[in-house]
Design a protein around this motif. Structure first.
Motif, PDB file in Angstrom:
ATOM      1  N   GLN A 264      40.563  -2.813 -10.791  1.00 11.07           N
ATOM      2  CA  GLN A 264      40.127  -3.262  -9.599  1.00 11.07           C
ATOM      3  C   GLN A 264      39.788  -2.018  -8.908  1.00 11.07           C
ATOM      4  N   PRO A 265      40.724  -1.017  -8.671  1.00  7.67           N
ATOM      5  CA  PRO A 265      40.554   0.088  -7.735  1.00  7.67           C
ATOM      6  C   PRO A 265      39.291   0.854  -8.163  1.00  7.67           C
ATOM      7  N   LEU A 266      38.818   0.903  -9.526  1.00  6.33           N
ATOM      8  CA  LEU A 266      37.740   1.789 -10.015  1.00  6.33           C
ATOM      9  C   LEU A 266      36.442   0.731  -9.752  1.00  6.33           C
ATOM     10  N   PHE A 267      36.689  -0.483  -9.698  1.00  5.60           N
ATOM     11  CA  PHE A 267      35.552  -1.321  -9.208  1.00  5.60           C
ATOM     12  C   PHE A 267      35.332  -0.859  -7.624  1.00  5.60           C
ATOM     13  N   ALA A 268      36.308  -1.031  -6.947  1.00  9.02           N
ATOM     14  CA  ALA A 268      36.128  -0.812  -5.413  1.00  9.02           C
ATOM     15  C   ALA A 268      35.362   0.491  -5.251  1.00  9.02           C
ATOM     16  N   PHE A 269      36.019   1.526  -5.930  1.00  8.41           N
ATOM     17  CA  PHE A 269      35.350   2.952  -5.705  1.00  8.41           C
ATOM     18  C   PHE A 269      33.879   3.022  -5.963  1.00  8.41           C
ATOM     19  N   VAL A 270      33.479   2.496  -7.151  1.00  2.00           N
ATOM     20  CA  VAL A 270      32.130   2.375  -7.588  1.00  2.00           C
ATOM     21  C   VAL A 270      31.273   1.766  -6.575  1.00  2.00           C
ATOM     22  N   GLU A 271      31.806   0.583  -6.154  1.00  4.50           N
ATOM     23  CA  GLU A 271      30.900  -0.205  -5.281  1.00  4.50           C
ATOM     24  C   GLU A 271      30.732   0.417  -3.864  1.00  4.50           C
ATOM     25  N   LYS A 272      32.067   1.002  -3.508  1.00  4.17           N
ATOM     26  CA  LYS A 272      32.049   1.675  -2.311  1.00  4.17           C
ATOM     27  C   LYS A 272      30.759   2.739  -2.196  1.00  4.17           C
ATOM     28  N   GLU A 273      30.709   3.520  -3.260  1.00  5.95           N
ATOM     29  CA  GLU A 273      30.040   4.786  -3.500  1.00  5.95           C
ATOM     30  C   GLU A 273      28.456   4.223  -3.446  1.00  5.95           C
ATOM     31  N   ALA A 274      28.182   3.128  -4.314  1.00  6.45           N
ATOM     32  CA  ALA A 274      26.828   2.618  -4.374  1.00  6.45           C
ATOM     33  C   ALA A 274      26.334   1.834  -3.070  1.00  6.45           C
ATOM     34  N   SER A 275      27.298   1.383  -2.424  1.00  5.07           N
ATOM     35  CA  SER A 275      26.825   0.721  -1.120  1.00  5.07           C
ATOM     36  C   SER A 275      26.313   1.797  -0.163  1.00  5.07           C
ATOM     37  N   LYS A 276      26.948   3.158  -0.307  1.00  7.72           N
ATOM     38  CA  LYS A 276      26.499   4.219   0.531  1.00  7.72           C
ATOM     39  C   LYS A 276      25.219   4.663   0.173  1.00  7.72           C
ATOM     40  N   LYS A 277      25.008   4.670  -1.208  1.00 10.29           N
ATOM     41  CA  LYS A 277      23.879   5.147  -1.501  1.00 10.29           C
ATOM     42  C   LYS A 277      22.560   4.064  -1.521  1.00 10.29           C
ATOM     43  N   TRP A 278      22.842   2.765  -1.793  1.00  8.44           N
ATOM     44  CA  TRP A 278      22.156   1.720  -1.576  1.00  8.44           C
ATOM     45  C   TRP A 278      22.375   0.682  -0.948  1.00  8.44           C
ATOM     46  N   PRO A 279      22.338   0.952   0.568  1.00  8.00           N
ATOM     47  CA  PRO A 279      23.024   0.113   1.385  1.00  8.00           C
ATOM     48  C   PRO A 279      22.578  -1.553   1.169  1.00  8.00           C
ATOM     49  N   LYS A 280      21.215  -1.650   0.691  1.00 13.35           N
ATOM     50  CA  LYS A 280      20.936  -3.025   0.487  1.00 13.35           C
ATOM     51  C   LYS A 280      21.473  -3.903  -0.815  1.00 13.35           C
ATOM     52  N   ILE A 281      22.374  -3.204  -1.572  1.00 10.09           N
ATOM     53  CA  ILE A 281      22.548  -3.895  -2.548  1.00 10.09           C
ATOM     54  C   ILE A 281      23.769  -4.922  -2.275  1.00 10.09           C
ATOM     55  N   ASP A 282      24.221  -4.789  -0.947  1.00  5.05           N
ATOM     56  CA  ASP A 282      25.280  -5.694  -0.371  1.00  5.05           C
ATOM     57  C   ASP A 282      24.779  -6.801   0.119  1.00  5.05           C
ATOM     58  N   ASN A 283      23.409  -6.855   0.414  1.00  7.84           N
ATOM     59  CA  ASN A 283      22.748  -8.170   0.923  1.00  7.84           C
ATOM     60  C   ASN A 283      22.423  -8.835  -0.131  1.00  7.84           C
ATOM     61  N   LYS A 284      22.558  -8.542  -1.661  1.00 10.62           N
ATOM     62  CA  LYS A 284      22.197  -9.515  -2.751  1.00 10.62           C
ATOM     63  C   LYS A 284      23.268 -10.096  -3.110  1.00 10.62           C
ATOM     64  N   THR A 285      23.888 -11.269  -2.032  1.00  9.01           N
ATOM     65  CA  THR A 285      25.004 -12.131  -2.355  1.00  9.01           C
ATOM     66  C   THR A 285      24.509 -13.367  -1.897  1.00  9.01           C
TER      67      THR A 285
END
Length: 491
Positions: free
Chosen positions: A356-377
């Motif tokens: 889970q921490p690895l998931f959180a780290f990757v998703e945090k970095e991905a959202s910084k690089k591609w902010p729009k991915i958080d909107n695909k919910t």
């Protein structure tokens, strides 16, 4: 590591004096800490004892009675000492009033800084990835053992009971794909409680069966020098045994993060579940941590020696890599089944606590690089419950991650080799190097002073131990691969 997502903001609201009451809040504005020596000790002991305990007898067998016990005591003393010096890094600067370090990574960042933070992150996240693979292998082996145990019992030993690990690994992977869609670690705290109970269950069963077997044999098996191959495989076995013991012992980085909001059960899991530390003051947190370390290391070492020695005394040089899955014990088969079921359940929860921490780290970095991915919910209605927020990126990437760890596990399903490699790679940087370097800076130890030289010698010695353990585990994997056909039916 993972940032505290629900820590109070009271410390940042200096104007809200009415909310900051020393009766209810500590100097950093967080709720008053209540943990003492015994609570802290219980968390450490619960955290340390885990799946590595079932491989200790095999590790002792690689070295024999003398060297095996000496090596276990070596890791015990090193972990005890590095835990004590790490306690002095709980606060940066002044040990009483200095800023608190809430996590191991926080301490590395505030005291060492620079490239050390990146290296620490790489070491920790690599360890998490490797542990996910190790847990997949361990869980599948335990499930295989249950099927084989019942097969042997039903056929009274006439059937060789060949069982493939692949269906169990695939099943474990499917379960993890489901659990991996839970947004964050804070929503699966109950898995940690269940896993903690399971950890104690199978550890106690392994110890009890070992003692019972020795009583049945009416003699202590094993030799002073351990397994005798008569060739270089003996050396590789010793090196691999070092890694297995390191995996079972490495836990000094948990001390900064002990807290009660979640029941935490083993080693690096403490880093993952932490949201706030728990140790009260006065007396100073450093004194409490050091007292708890003394109690915990003594208790853990005693338990480990009992488990490792009882297993080796029961089977001698033929002890299996996992005393509960190698058919060393065949009766009572129902008790062995319970032990293996406990391992499998423990590893289901342990897998999530690690990844889970690895998931959180990757998703945090991905959202910084591609902010729009958080909107695909998308909201998925669940009768009687709150709607589930399905994030497409999370669904795809976490599923790919689980599939990757499952496929790698199917390619190298070698429990002791993988455990040894994980322990070897994580021991020196996380248990020795960072605590030593932080302590030197924190305590302003002069370069080339006696203590500085001692600490550097300790660090280099442990680096050598980690290096040879890594080599032994890698060679073990290579040798096992020569006789292994991927995706075939196991024995």
């Amino acid at each position: 590591m993972v940032e505290n997502t629900f820590e109070t903001n009271l410390s940042h609201r200096q104007g809200a004096d009415s909310l900051i009451d020393s009766k209810y809040y500590d100097d950093d504005g967080r709720p008053k800490r209540t943990g003492g020596v015994w609570i802290t000790s219980s968390h450490i002991i619960t955290a340390v004892i885990g799946s590595g305990v079932v491989s200790l007898a095999w590790s002792i067998a690689q070295m024999g009675w003398v060297a095996g016990i000496v090596v276990m005591l070596f890791f015990s003393v090193v972990t005890w000492y590095t835990s004590l010096i790490l306690a002095d890094c709980y606060r940066t600067g002044d040990p009483i009033t200095g800023p608190r370090n809430y996590t191991f990574m926080n301490a590395v960042s505030s005291i060492l800084g620079g490239w050390n933070v990146t290296w620490c992150g790489i070491a920790q996240y690599s360890n998490l990835f490797g542990t996910a693979i190790g847990y997949t292998i361990g869980a599948s082996i335990s499930m295989m053992a249950i099927k084989r145990s019942n097969c042997f019992h039903d056929s009274k030993g006439a059937d060789p009971c060949h069982v493939s690990a692949n269906p169990f690994m695939i099943g474990f992977g499917i379960v993890q794909i489901f659990f991996s869609q839970i947004p964050n670690i804070h929503e699966i705290w109950w898995l940690s409680i269940v896993a903690a109970i399971m950890s104690y269950t199978y550890s106690t069963i392994a110890l009890g069966l070992g003692i019972a077997k020795v009583a049945e044999n009416r003699t202590f098996k094993g030799t002073l020098t351990g397994v005798s191959f008569g060739d270089v495989r003996k050396v590789w076995g010793i090196f691999q045994g070092l890694g297995n013991i390191a995996f079972a012992y490495s836990f000094s980085m948990i001390l900064i993060e002990i807290q009660p909001n979640f029941f935490i059960y083993r080693k690096h899991e403490l880093i993952i579940l932490t949201t706030q530390d728990t140790i009260k003051s006065p007396p100073s947190e450093v004194k409490t941590i050091k007292k708890a370390t003394n109690i915990s290391i003594l208790a853990t070492t005693f338990f480990y020696l009992l488990c490792g020695c009882s297993g080796y005394a029961a089977f001698g040089d033929t002890v299996p890599g996992n005393v509960l899955t190698g058919l060393g014990f065949t009766n009572p088969y129902w008790l062995i089944d319970i032990g293996n079921a406990a391992i499998a359940i423990h590893l289901v929860g342990g897998y999530q606590v690690f990844v889970q921490p690895l998931f959180a780290f990757v998703e945090k970095e991905a959202s910084k690089k591609w902010p729009k991915i958080d909107n695909k919910t998308f909201k998925i209605p669940i009768p009687g419950l709150s709607p589930y927020n399905l994030n497409l990126f999370r669904l795809v990437w976490r599923t790919v991650f689980v599939i990757t760890t499952t496929v790698i596990s199917m390619l190298i399903p070698f429990f002791n080799d993988v455990l040894g490699l994980i322990g070897a790679l994580g021991f020196w940087p996380l248990t020795v190097y960072f605590p030593v370097e932080m302590y030197i800076l924190q305590m302003k130890i002069p370069k080339w002073s006696r203590k500085w030289v001692f600490l550097q010698i300790l660090s280099v010695l442990c680096l050598i131990v980690s290096a040879v353990a890594t080599v032994g585990s890698v060679v073990g994997i290579i040798l096992d691969l020569k006789d292994y056909k991927p995706f075939s039916v196991g024995s």
